[in-house]
Scaffold this motif. Structure first.
Motif, PDB file in Angstrom:
ATOM      1  N   PHE A  42      31.306  26.672  50.737  1.00  0.00           N
ATOM      2  CA  PHE A  42      32.436  27.299  51.420  1.00  0.00           C
ATOM      3  C   PHE A  42      32.707  28.690  50.850  1.00  0.00           C
ATOM      4  O   PHE A  42      32.464  28.941  49.668  1.00  0.00           O
ATOM      5  CB  PHE A  42      33.701  26.458  51.260  1.00  0.00           C
ATOM      6  N   PRO A  43      33.259  29.587  51.684  1.00  0.00           N
ATOM      7  CA  PRO A  43      33.618  30.925  51.187  1.00  0.00           C
ATOM      8  C   PRO A  43      34.714  30.854  50.116  1.00  0.00           C
ATOM      9  O   PRO A  43      35.504  29.903  50.090  1.00  0.00           O
ATOM     10  CB  PRO A  43      34.144  31.654  52.424  1.00  0.00           C
ATOM     11  N   ALA A  44      34.741  31.889  49.273  1.00  0.00           N
ATOM     12  CA  ALA A  44      35.632  31.882  48.118  1.00  0.00           C
ATOM     13  C   ALA A  44      37.109  31.760  48.504  1.00  0.00           C
ATOM     14  O   ALA A  44      37.866  31.024  47.862  1.00  0.00           O
ATOM     15  CB  ALA A  44      35.409  33.143  47.291  1.00  0.00           C
ATOM     16  N   ASP A  45      37.528  32.454  49.575  1.00  0.00           N
ATOM     17  CA  ASP A  45      38.958  32.408  49.902  1.00  0.00           C
ATOM     18  C   ASP A  45      39.366  31.035  50.434  1.00  0.00           C
ATOM     19  O   ASP A  45      40.492  30.583  50.253  1.00  0.00           O
ATOM     20  CB  ASP A  45      39.347  33.530  50.891  1.00  0.00           C
ATOM     21  N   TYR A  46      38.428  30.375  51.056  1.00  0.00           N
ATOM     22  CA  TYR A  46      38.645  29.011  51.557  1.00  0.00           C
ATOM     23  C   TYR A  46      38.846  28.059  50.373  1.00  0.00           C
ATOM     24  O   TYR A  46      39.746  27.231  50.348  1.00  0.00           O
ATOM     25  CB  TYR A  46      37.390  28.642  52.328  1.00  0.00           C
ATOM     26  N   VAL A  47      37.994  28.217  49.361  1.00  0.00           N
ATOM     27  CA  VAL A  47      38.072  27.365  48.170  1.00  0.00           C
ATOM     28  C   VAL A  47      39.352  27.667  47.394  1.00  0.00           C
ATOM     29  O   VAL A  47      40.026  26.767  46.886  1.00  0.00           O
ATOM     30  CB  VAL A  47      36.838  27.580  47.270  1.00  0.00           C
ATOM     31  N   LYS A  48      39.699  28.945  47.355  1.00  0.00           N
ATOM     32  CA  LYS A  48      40.919  29.337  46.653  1.00  0.00           C
ATOM     33  C   LYS A  48      42.126  28.618  47.254  1.00  0.00           C
ATOM     34  O   LYS A  48      42.998  28.107  46.539  1.00  0.00           O
ATOM     35  CB  LYS A  48      41.099  30.862  46.762  1.00  0.00           C
ATOM     36  N   ALA A  49      42.170  28.567  48.573  1.00  0.00           N
ATOM     37  CA  ALA A  49      43.285  27.888  49.246  1.00  0.00           C
ATOM     38  C   ALA A  49      43.297  26.406  48.889  1.00  0.00           C
ATOM     39  O   ALA A  49      44.346  25.836  48.583  1.00  0.00           O
ATOM     40  CB  ALA A  49      43.179  28.078  50.757  1.00  0.00           C
ATOM     41  N   MET A  50      42.129  25.787  48.899  1.00  0.00           N
ATOM     42  CA  MET A  50      42.079  24.353  48.581  1.00  0.00           C
ATOM     43  C   MET A  50      42.531  24.092  47.152  1.00  0.00           C
ATOM     44  O   MET A  50      43.184  23.096  46.863  1.00  0.00           O
ATOM     45  CB  MET A  50      40.667  23.817  48.792  1.00  0.00           C
ATOM     46  N   LYS A  51      42.150  24.989  46.267  1.00  0.00           N
ATOM     47  CA  LYS A  51      42.540  24.806  44.869  1.00  0.00           C
ATOM     48  C   LYS A  51      44.037  24.999  44.667  1.00  0.00           C
ATOM     49  O   LYS A  51      44.620  24.508  43.707  1.00  0.00           O
ATOM     50  CB  LYS A  51      41.789  25.798  43.974  1.00  0.00           C
ATOM     51  N   TYR A  52      44.639  25.758  45.579  1.00  0.00           N
ATOM     52  CA  TYR A  52      46.060  26.063  45.408  1.00  0.00           C
ATOM     53  C   TYR A  52      46.948  24.863  45.748  1.00  0.00           C
ATOM     54  O   TYR A  52      47.981  24.637  45.127  1.00  0.00           O
ATOM     55  CB  TYR A  52      46.440  27.257  46.288  1.00  0.00           C
ATOM     56  N   VAL A  53      46.524  24.114  46.740  1.00  0.00           N
ATOM     57  CA  VAL A  53      47.356  23.009  47.244  1.00  0.00           C
ATOM     58  C   VAL A  53      47.510  21.944  46.167  1.00  0.00           C
ATOM     59  O   VAL A  53      46.548  21.539  45.535  1.00  0.00           O
ATOM     60  CB  VAL A  53      46.719  22.377  48.499  1.00  0.00           C
TER      61      VAL A  53
END
Ligand SMILES: Cc1cc2nc3c(=O)[nH]c(=O)nc-3n(C[C@H](O)[C@H](O)[C@H](O)COP(=O)(O)OP(=O)(O)OC[C@H]3O[C@@H](n4cnc5c(N)ncnc54)[C@H](O)[C@@H]3O)c2cc1C
Lengths: 196, 525
Positions: B341-352
């Motif tokens: 997955f793209p980095a910003d997508y992963v960043k969002a998942m990690k944030y939740v």
């Protein structure tokens, strides 16, 4: 087949069985670690170290301090494991390939290298660990997890248990890491080891 | 020292905040309720002779919705479900069921009867969750009323009246009487000169009078609304004593009692008859053949023209190549899979972050609450177990299943205890309301969502601040809602702004399918 509405229509079979190989729910596919649950990489872990940690969790030597949030999450996962289960898990974990974890922390690796000179006495210059000294490999481990551990040792949230001789040694060593920056520096140096 | 505030001072305080008319308007804060208009008929393109493969990761309600709708349009769907059951957080436990809490697995030992079940996850359906209700109708899922509000249930707080349980009707009637009297007096004194016409003022006064059940002159002298002390049928009723308002004010629970049955938790509520998972069973009657159980996804690789998925089943790694993928696996577990997955997508998942709701239930050897005039509804306690829910169904049968604890925000408290400690805590808490509780209950089950296998949470937590979403959070949400390469969609209530409702899981699936539909129409045009 006619199924009464209250029967277990959506169960795969009756009276579900289960086993103790549930580690990947938290530790990620093939034990590569999962930031989302703060559970570290297990793939590539030395069998002797894995066994000791599971035994420590089970015995209440780790994951008991009220501030050790992540350790508290892990402890009940080991609390009911039998010796046979632990042996089975070690074999299972052994079937996963070592893949270095993604790097998420970037700090001053140069300063980190200087700090690591001391660590290397036990963990080895290449971060491969030393079984005789009881010090595990550090290379390729999830960097966020290493940070948690160094902070936990430093606060006495890990390693302080009665009879945890290995943990106590490591606790002493964290005193040279005077602040968070030092911790990040040494971890970012560890990030440079064992990448291939 | 406690400083006492007179009624006048209190009114001045309220006035200081916003003036009387604004204070009156303050009650409409319930405008936070989301709007669901009538259920949406999904207008999706039917594939006809074209063929498209779809992988659905996780057999939660969102995943099943996709399988059902795309199946109708000729898509070839495969559902990969890591657990032994579908439904995820729609989880009903009955005799013999496994509660797969890792570290504390146990089986349910309730008597094997239709009404002896417990909804460990979703338990209530608001009557305006239209898409969910439409599926219940379409899939022949029988619904019945869920009794949430019950004025005969109790309120218990150690700080109030020595911990004696107080009927909710007594609590509410007395609070309303006091508030009504206060308002009525302030009105006549201040003449309410400005914002009201004479007629409006008169009507307002009448509302205030009936709100508080006041006598002539705006006095509150008690009310028959909470029933009589004795009599009332063949003999004249004897009114109950007033509970001193100051006694009730000792509890921090007040706001919760007065609003517990408002908004999304207000009547009328519905439930699936004989257990909420009958909704899941309804979907499975149609798409059940497409589910692979104990099939745990391990890798997701999005390519230019599809998605490659790996999963483990029976100790063997399988792969599945599809055109599209819909994923309702909780984001904090997706981060542990192999993916590209793209980095910003992963960043969002990690944030939740993940919530830690906790529920527990007992089998009751007899329906002791019915002897206390309680049929359904919720007792509210100011302790960690927090609530006792009496079943809406099974009225007058021998036994029943009651909810013994429900801690939505602070569930880690019980989660971090052993099974024995959890149960003892619920018994101790319940004993304060029902004196013989300990001898009346048996066969406990506990459901700590933070540790339920393949879930590890009760609901996504997107915003960190109580005051709402930051722009950055909104951006991450928008990123995660959009598909990767037009191929991989995250679905589930986790990708809505209204988590922890089945309706949300369904609407997220609809959003994703409509997005897909545009792409498919364009491609096939
Ligand atoms: C305590 C509680 C109370 C609730 N009360 C209500 C209520 O009263 N009313 C209401 O409408 N809603 C309620 N909800 C919310 C409702 O249950 C959820 O919003 C809804 O069920 C979510 O569905 P989903 O499809 O998004 O996800 P889930 O149900 O979470 O489904 C996710 C699925 O993914 C599977 N999975 C996980 N990892 C993998 C993997 N690696 N491979 C394959 N599969 C995997 C899981 O096993 C699971 O089946 C409640 C929830 C909880 C926890």
């Amino acid at each position: 087949m006619f199924i009464l509405p209250w029967m277990k229509v959506n169960a795969a079979e009756e009276n579900e069985s289960y086993d103790d190989r549930y580690c990947t729910t938290c530790h990620g596919a093939d034990g590569r670690g999962n930031y989302g649950v703060q559970a570290p990489r297990l793939a590539g872990m030395e069998p002797w170290y894995l066994q000791r940690q599971l035994e420590n969790f089970r015995a209440g030597l780790r994951g008991v301090h009220l501030s050790d949030i992540e350790g508290i999450a892990m402890r009940p996962m080991a609390a009911k494991l039998t010796d046979e289960s632990i042996a089975d898990i070690i074999e299972w974990v052994g079937s996963w390939d070592y893949v270095p974890a993604e790097i998420t922390i970037e700090a001053d690796a140069g300063r980190g290298a200087q700090l690591f000179a001391q660590c290397a006495t036990c963990h080895g210059a290449d971060g491969l660990g030393n079984e005789t000294l009881g010090a595990p490999a550090l290379r390729g481990q999830n960097d966020w997890y290493l940070v948690t551990q160094l902070k936990n040792f430093k606060q006495g949230w890990r390693g302080n248990g009665d009879g945890d001789t290995f943990g106590q040694q490591m606790m002493v060593m964290t005193q040279m890491l005077t602040d968070d920056a030092a911790i990040n520096n040494v971890v970012s140096y560890i990030n440079t080891l064992g990448r291939d | 020292m406690t400083r006492f505030v007179t009624r006048r001072e209190f009114l001045n305080l309220v006035g200081a905040v916003g003036g009387s008319s604004a204070a009156l308007r303050a009650g409409s804060a319930l405008g936070l309720l989301p709007v669901t208009k009538t259920a949406k008929a999904l207008d999706l393109f039917a594939l006809g002779t074209n063929s498209k493969k779809v992988a659905i990761l996780g057999g939660g309600l969102a995943g099943l919705t996709v399988a059902y709708e795309l199946g109708k349009r000729g898509y070839e769907c495969t559902i990969l479900e890591a657990s032994h059951r579908c439904g995820g957080r729609v989880f009903t436990v009955r005799n013999g069921d496994l509660i797969d809490e890792i570290g504390n697995r146990h089986y349910c030992e309730f008597d094997d009867e239709p009404h002896m079940y417990f909804n460990g996850g979703a338990a209530r359906i608001p009557s305006f969750h239209n898409n969910l209700l439409a599926y219940c109708k379409e899939l022949d899922v029988e619904l019945e009323v869920f009794v949430g509000e019950n004025n005969n249930a109790y309120f218990q707080d150690d700080a109030v009246l020595g911990g004696k349980p107080v009927r909710i009707k007594d609590y509410k009637t007395n609070v309303r009487g006091f508030l009504g009297e206060m308002l009525a007096k302030s009105m006549s004194e201040q003449e309410m000169n400005e914002p009201f016409t004479e007629l409006e003022a008169e009507n307002l006064l009448s509302i205030i009078h009936s709100f508080g059940d006041l006598r002539e002159g705006g006095e509150y002298t008690g009310s028959s609304r909470s029933g009589y002390e004795t009599g009332g049928f063949t003999t004249h009723g004897v009114q109950k004593d007033i509970i001193e308002f100051r006694d009730l004010l000792k509890s921090r629970l007040g706001g919760r009692i007065m609003t517990a049955s408002e908004g999304e938790q207000g009547p009328p509520l519905l439930q699936a008859k004989d257990g909420m998972d009958n909704i899941i069973a309804g979907f499975l009657r149609v798409v059940g053949q497409e589910v692979k159980y104990r099939a745990m996804v391990s890798a997701i690789n999005v390519t230019n023209d599809g998605v490659e998925i790996s999963y483990d089943q029976d100790g063997v790694r399988h792969s599945l190549n599809v055109d599209y993928c819909f994923n309702c696996i909780p984001t904090h577990l997706i981060t542990g899979l192999d993916h590209n997955f793209p980095a910003d997508y992963v960043k969002a998942m990690k944030y939740v972050r993940r919530g830690d709701a906790y529920k527990a239930a007992f089998q009751a050897k007899e329906r002791f609450w019915e002897k206390e005039d309680i049929y359904g509804g919720i007792t509210r306690m100011n302790n960690r177990s927090s609530s006792i829910w009496y079943p809406s169904g099974g009225i007058h049968k021998d036994k029943g299943v009651i909810l013994a604890a429900y801690n939505f925000q602070g569930g880690l408290y019980h989660t971090n205890k052993t099974q024995e400690e959890r149960i003892e805590s619920h018994i101790k808490d319940g004993e304060k309301v029902h004196p013989n509780y300990r001898s009346l209950v048996e066969k406990p089950v506990t459901i700590a969502w933070h540790r339920m296998n393949h879930m590890l949470g009760c609901a996504a937590r997107w915003n960190r601040s109580r005051s709402g979403w930051t722009a950055e959070e909104q951006l991450m949400f928008d990123t995660l809602q959009k598909p990767v390469n037009g191929r991989h969609y995250v679905i589930g209530d986790q990708i809505t702004v209204h988590v922890a409702w089945m309706e949300s899981a369904i609407q997220s699936a609809h959003w994703a399918m409509e997005d897909l539909d545009k792409r498919v129409r364009a491609e096939l045009a």
